[in-house]
Design a protein around this motif. Structure first.
Motif, PDB file in Angstrom:
ATOM      1  N   ASP A  71       0.680  -1.170  -0.051  1.00  0.00           N
ATOM      2  CA  ASP A  71      -0.303  -0.416  -0.058  1.00  0.00           C
ATOM      3  C   ASP A  71       1.027   1.332  -0.073  1.00  0.00           C
ATOM      4  N   THR A  72       1.772   1.371   1.137  1.00  0.00           N
ATOM      5  CA  THR A  72       2.359   2.269   0.879  1.00  0.00           C
ATOM      6  C   THR A  72       3.915   1.793   1.550  1.00  0.00           C
ATOM      7  N   LEU A  73       5.133   2.554   0.708  1.00  0.00           N
ATOM      8  CA  LEU A  73       5.895   2.341   1.224  1.00  0.00           C
ATOM      9  C   LEU A  73       6.799   4.008   1.386  1.00  0.00           C
ATOM     10  N   ILE A  74       7.577   3.950   3.037  1.00  0.00           N
ATOM     11  CA  ILE A  74       7.882   4.923   3.713  1.00  0.00           C
ATOM     12  C   ILE A  74       9.591   5.289   4.064  1.00  0.00           C
ATOM     13  N   VAL A  75      10.104   6.181   3.659  1.00  0.00           N
ATOM     14  CA  VAL A  75      11.434   5.732   3.768  1.00  0.00           C
ATOM     15  C   VAL A  75      11.829   7.139   4.471  1.00  0.00           C
ATOM     16  N   SER A  76      12.180   6.410   5.500  1.00  0.00           N
ATOM     17  CA  SER A  76      12.893   7.191   7.190  1.00  0.00           C
ATOM     18  C   SER A  76      14.243   7.877   6.480  1.00  0.00           C
ATOM     19  N   GLY A  77      14.204   9.330   7.140  1.00  0.00           N
ATOM     20  CA  GLY A  77      15.938   9.953   7.588  1.00  0.00           C
ATOM     21  C   GLY A  77      16.780   9.269   8.471  1.00  0.00           C
ATOM     22  N   GLY A  78      17.247  10.719   8.877  1.00  0.00           N
ATOM     23  CA  GLY A  78      18.445  10.427   9.534  1.00  0.00           C
ATOM     24  C   GLY A  78      19.610  10.908   8.830  1.00  0.00           C
ATOM     25  N   GLU A 100       6.497  -1.264  -6.718  1.00  0.00           N
ATOM     26  CA  GLU A 100       4.904  -1.291  -6.730  1.00  0.00           C
ATOM     27  C   GLU A 100       4.062  -1.566  -5.689  1.00  0.00           C
ATOM     28  N   SER A 101       3.982  -0.286  -4.884  1.00  0.00           N
ATOM     29  CA  SER A 101       3.003   0.543  -4.102  1.00  0.00           C
ATOM     30  C   SER A 101       2.544   1.160  -4.630  1.00  0.00           C
ATOM     31  N   ARG A 102       1.313   1.419  -4.156  1.00  0.00           N
ATOM     32  CA  ARG A 102       0.051   2.139  -3.976  1.00  0.00           C
ATOM     33  C   ARG A 102       0.809   3.531  -3.981  1.00  0.00           C
ATOM     34  N   ARG A 103       1.856   3.902  -2.954  1.00  0.00           N
ATOM     35  CA  ARG A 103       1.465   5.331  -2.691  1.00  0.00           C
ATOM     36  C   ARG A 103       3.206   5.258  -1.988  1.00  0.00           C
ATOM     37  N   VAL A 104       3.865   6.459  -2.061  1.00  0.00           N
ATOM     38  CA  VAL A 104       5.861   6.242  -1.847  1.00  0.00           C
ATOM     39  C   VAL A 104       5.870   7.446  -1.087  1.00  0.00           C
ATOM     40  N   ALA A 105       6.549   7.992   0.520  1.00  0.00           N
ATOM     41  CA  ALA A 105       6.318   8.731   1.040  1.00  0.00           C
ATOM     42  C   ALA A 105       8.151   8.413   1.543  1.00  0.00           C
ATOM     43  N   SER A 106       8.230   9.640   2.039  1.00  0.00           N
ATOM     44  CA  SER A 106       9.961   9.738   2.499  1.00  0.00           C
ATOM     45  C   SER A 106       9.446  10.843   3.662  1.00  0.00           C
ATOM     46  N   VAL A 107      10.599  10.247   4.997  1.00  0.00           N
ATOM     47  CA  VAL A 107      10.340  11.717   5.973  1.00  0.00           C
ATOM     48  C   VAL A 107      12.011  12.138   6.397  1.00  0.00           C
ATOM     49  N   CYS A 108      11.940  13.637   6.290  1.00  0.00           N
ATOM     50  CA  CYS A 108      12.742  14.058   6.512  1.00  0.00           C
ATOM     51  C   CYS A 108      14.090  13.870   5.241  1.00  0.00           C
TER      52      CYS A 108
END
Length: 330
Positions: A71-78, A100-108
């Motif tokens: 559904d969603t792929l979220i890449v964290s920061g750091g 292969e994801s409906r939604r992609v995101a990143s943090v920081c």
């Protein structure tokens, strides 16, 4: 019941809050989410990762073995983002899973990983204001904007630093399950009821305070915050501080990078944005409460700062902040 598979990607020296703000908020949503969220932390080899604060997180899935659809792929920061973005195998698996994801995101700084994967080429993207220039220099095909809390373009959303992950996740919950559940979750995690994505990530009310030796500047900014509807002209503030207008302007430019007039205008506009999003006060009343005098003066300030009129801003954001809606208990 099918679940929404939400995968958070972590790596060594990822920021723990970048991960926890997402995973904890999604799990809180499961008291009212239908279908519920299944939340996984994927790491290289499924190994434990050491976060920037020295704490260890155990991976739940190997990034290399993970397969879609997601559904969603979220890449964290750091602080480990540089090594992660420079690892072709790591970046390659992020690129594969993004397809292969409906939604992609990143943090920081996770935006750097998406940029390295070519997923942000030609797009505008958010990232932590402190690292925006460095990341922009590495990935010139991306237009990095250090201002907003998050930016959504198509199925890719990038967010600013650390706790902006809360705003990002609440926006996903609202998209998936509606504003009532998003409001309830915001109340459960005791956060502002979802700041709009275009709100500045460095609000004047949370910006770093001046150093103690510049207590005069702190005194004046405290006065501004508590007297938005009063006389906040540079002359009045200088009299309050007991210095000349020229000297006060010099201090503000040195320590806040704003003239006193610009600082006051921005503080008033941010306060007006909060009132528009959280109350039903007429726009003219909001203008008076925040020191603008007239609705037209507020409109001009709003367009300058947010690129939209107060009425449009309220229409876009007030449904997220409707008073009287109480969270259901889990």
């Amino acid at each position: 019941m099918d679940e929404r598979l939400m995968v958070v990607v972590g790596y060594d020296r990822a920021q723990l809050l970048d991960i926890a703000c997402v995973t904890s908020t999604l799990n809180e949503a499961n008291w009212g989410a239908t279908p519920p969220y299944e939340v996984l932390l994927a790491t290289p080899g499924g190994r434990a990762i050491t976060c920037t604060d020295g704490m260890t997180l155990h991976g739940q899935e190997a990034l290399e073995r993970l397969k879609g659809p997601l559904d969603t792929l979220i890449v964290s920061g750091g602080l480990g983002y540089r090594e992660a973005a420079a690892d072709p195998r790591f970046v390659g698996h992020v690129r594969r899973l993004a397809k292969e994801s409906r939604r992609v995101a990143s943090v920081c700084t996770g935006s750097a990983v998406l940029a390295a994967a070519g997923l942000l080429d030609g797009r505008r993207a958010a990232t932590h204001w402190m690292w925006a220039d460095e990341i922009a220099a590495r990935y010139p095909k991306v237009v990095f904007d250090p201002g907003p809390i998050y930016i959504r373009e198509g199925n890719i959303t990038t967010s600013a630093g650390v706790t902006s992950a809360l705003d990002l996740t609440l926006s996903f919950i609202q998209d998936d399950h509606g504003p009532e559940l998003a409001r309830g979750v915001a109340q459960l995690v005791v956060t502002y009821l979802q700041r709009p994505g275009d709100q500045a990530q460095m609000s004047m009310f949370v910006a770093a305070a001046p150093q103690p030796e510049h207590s005069l500047v702190q005194q004046i900014t405290d006065h501004v915050a508590g007297n938005l509807d009063g006389d906040l002209s540079t002359a009045a503030l200088a009299r309050l501080a007991g210095v000349s207008e020229r000297h006060l302007t010099r201090l503000f430019l040195q320590h806040l990078a704003h003239t006193p007039g610009r600082y006051v205008r921005q503080a008033r506009t941010e306060a007006a944005a909060h009132l528009l999003a959280t109350t039903t006060h007429p726009i003219a009343s909001v203008a008076r409460r925040c020191g603008f005098g007239t609705a037209e003066t507020l409109r001009q300030a709003f367009i300058d700062q947010y690129g939209t009129a107060p009425s449009r801003y309220r229409a876009d954001h007030s449904t997220r902040h409707t008073a009287g809606n109480q969270a259901r208990t889990p």
